[in-house]
Design an enzyme around this catalytic site. Structure first.
Site, PDB file in Angstrom:
ATOM      1  N   ASP A   1      90.139  30.107  -0.838  1.00  0.00           N
ATOM      2  CA  ASP A   1      89.511  29.063  -1.647  1.00  0.00           C
ATOM      3  C   ASP A   1      88.522  29.713  -2.616  1.00  0.00           C
ATOM      4  O   ASP A   1      87.808  30.652  -2.255  1.00  0.00           O
ATOM      5  CB  ASP A   1      88.786  28.057  -0.745  1.00  0.00           C
ATOM      6  N   ILE A   2      88.475  29.204  -3.841  1.00  0.00           N
ATOM      7  CA  ILE A   2      87.607  29.786  -4.873  1.00  0.00           C
ATOM      8  C   ILE A   2      86.129  29.535  -4.568  1.00  0.00           C
ATOM      9  O   ILE A   2      85.261  30.283  -5.037  1.00  0.00           O
ATOM     10  CB  ILE A   2      87.991  29.230  -6.265  1.00  0.00           C
TER      11      ILE A   2
ATOM     12  N   GLN B   1      89.923  13.915  -2.081  1.00  0.00           N
ATOM     13  CA  GLN B   1      90.870  14.958  -2.508  1.00  0.00           C
ATOM     14  C   GLN B   1      90.590  15.310  -3.961  1.00  0.00           C
ATOM     15  O   GLN B   1      90.604  14.440  -4.838  1.00  0.00           O
ATOM     16  CB  GLN B   1      92.302  14.453  -2.355  1.00  0.00           C
TER      17      GLN B   1
ATOM     18  N   HIS C   1      97.375  20.356   0.476  1.00  0.00           N
ATOM     19  CA  HIS C   1      96.811  21.623   0.956  1.00  0.00           C
ATOM     20  C   HIS C   1      96.114  21.386   2.275  1.00  0.00           C
ATOM     21  O   HIS C   1      95.525  20.329   2.501  1.00  0.00           O
ATOM     22  CB  HIS C   1      95.854  22.242  -0.057  1.00  0.00           C
TER      23      HIS C   1
HETATM   24  P1  5GP Z   1      90.118  19.165  -1.832  1.00  0.00           P
HETATM   25  O1  5GP Z   1      88.782  18.535  -2.060  1.00  0.00           O
HETATM   26  O2  5GP Z   1      91.154  18.676  -2.816  1.00  0.00           O
HETATM   27  O3  5GP Z   1      90.568  19.063  -0.400  1.00  0.00           O
HETATM   28  O4  5GP Z   1      89.896  20.714  -2.041  1.00  0.00           O
HETATM   29  C1  5GP Z   1      90.314  21.441  -3.149  1.00  0.00           C
HETATM   30  C2  5GP Z   1      89.834  22.857  -2.951  1.00  0.00           C
HETATM   31  O5  5GP Z   1      90.435  23.661  -3.960  1.00  0.00           O
HETATM   32  C3  5GP Z   1      88.320  23.054  -3.060  1.00  0.00           C
HETATM   33  O6  5GP Z   1      87.830  23.592  -1.836  1.00  0.00           O
HETATM   34  C4  5GP Z   1      88.156  24.017  -4.239  1.00  0.00           C
HETATM   35  O7  5GP Z   1      87.137  24.967  -4.034  1.00  0.00           O
HETATM   36  C5  5GP Z   1      89.526  24.655  -4.327  1.00  0.00           C
HETATM   37  N1  5GP Z   1      89.892  25.082  -5.671  1.00  0.00           N
HETATM   38  C6  5GP Z   1      89.791  24.369  -6.821  1.00  0.00           C
HETATM   39  N2  5GP Z   1      90.248  25.070  -7.860  1.00  0.00           N
HETATM   40  C7  5GP Z   1      90.662  26.260  -7.364  1.00  0.00           C
HETATM   41  C8  5GP Z   1      91.246  27.418  -7.972  1.00  0.00           C
HETATM   42  O8  5GP Z   1      91.474  27.498  -9.183  1.00  0.00           O
HETATM   43  N3  5GP Z   1      91.548  28.444  -7.133  1.00  0.00           N
HETATM   44  C9  5GP Z   1      91.316  28.401  -5.787  1.00  0.00           C
HETATM   45  N4  5GP Z   1      91.653  29.450  -5.052  1.00  0.00           N
HETATM   46  N5  5GP Z   1      90.766  27.309  -5.189  1.00  0.00           N
HETATM   47  C10 5GP Z   1      90.450  26.264  -5.972  1.00  0.00           C
END
Ligand code: 5GP
Length: 127
Positions: free
Chosen positions: A35-36, A104, A110
């Site tokens: 994760d970034i 999300q 994911h």
């Molecule tokens: P969600 O809130 O959708 O469950 O989590 C999305 C996740 O994607 C977040 O933890 C965020 O840090 C990660 N993320 C967003 N953009 C990128 C990216 O460009 N690269 C990576 N590796 N992770 C990302």
């Protein structure tokens, strides 16, 4: 209501190679990468390569081979990241945020694999 998939989402772009990622594991149908914005020492995202927005979308429309591959990839990441208690780790949490109530951010299925520190209670206490 049919599942709608936006192929411009950030993980679709990672899968197309348009954005770099730190890959942990790649299989025929799945990709795992760091994760970034890590929220724990281990914070890896596991995604299917197919265009699925959520876990319920995935299990409704993916092939058995994709589902088996993805499920195994999540477990393999837990072992590789050494958070599995069976391998001497101290445990982990899997999270798959979906939709508005799930907060999300990226509309491509994911699973977050989090570990390497105590993660506290599962949910924040209600106000
Ligand atoms: P969600 O809130 O959708 O469950 O989590 C999305 C996740 O994607 C977040 O933890 C965020 O840090 C990660 N993320 C967003 N953009 C990128 C990216 O460009 N690269 C990576 N590796 N992770 C990302």
């Amino acid at each position: 209501m049919p599942y709608a998939y936006d192929d411009q989402n950030i993980f679709a772009r990672i899968l197309r190679g348009e954005i770099p990622n730190k890959t942990v594991l790649e299989t025929e149908h799945s990709l795992a990468f760091h994760d970034i914005g890590p929220q724990a020492p281990c914070h890896v995202l596991v995604i299917p390569k197919g265009a699925y927005v959520s876990y319920d979308h995935f299990t409704a429309e993916a092939s058995d081979a994709e589902i088996l591959d993805f499920s195994r990839a999540v477990g393999e990441v837990c072992r590789m990241m050494e958070v599995s208690p069976a391998g001497g780790g101290k445990g982990y949490r899997l999270i798959s945020n979906t939709g508005a109530h799930g907060h999300q951010e990226v509309p491509h299925l994911h699973v977050h694999v989090l570990g390497g520190r105590s993660l506290g209670r599962m949910l924040e206490a209600l106000d």
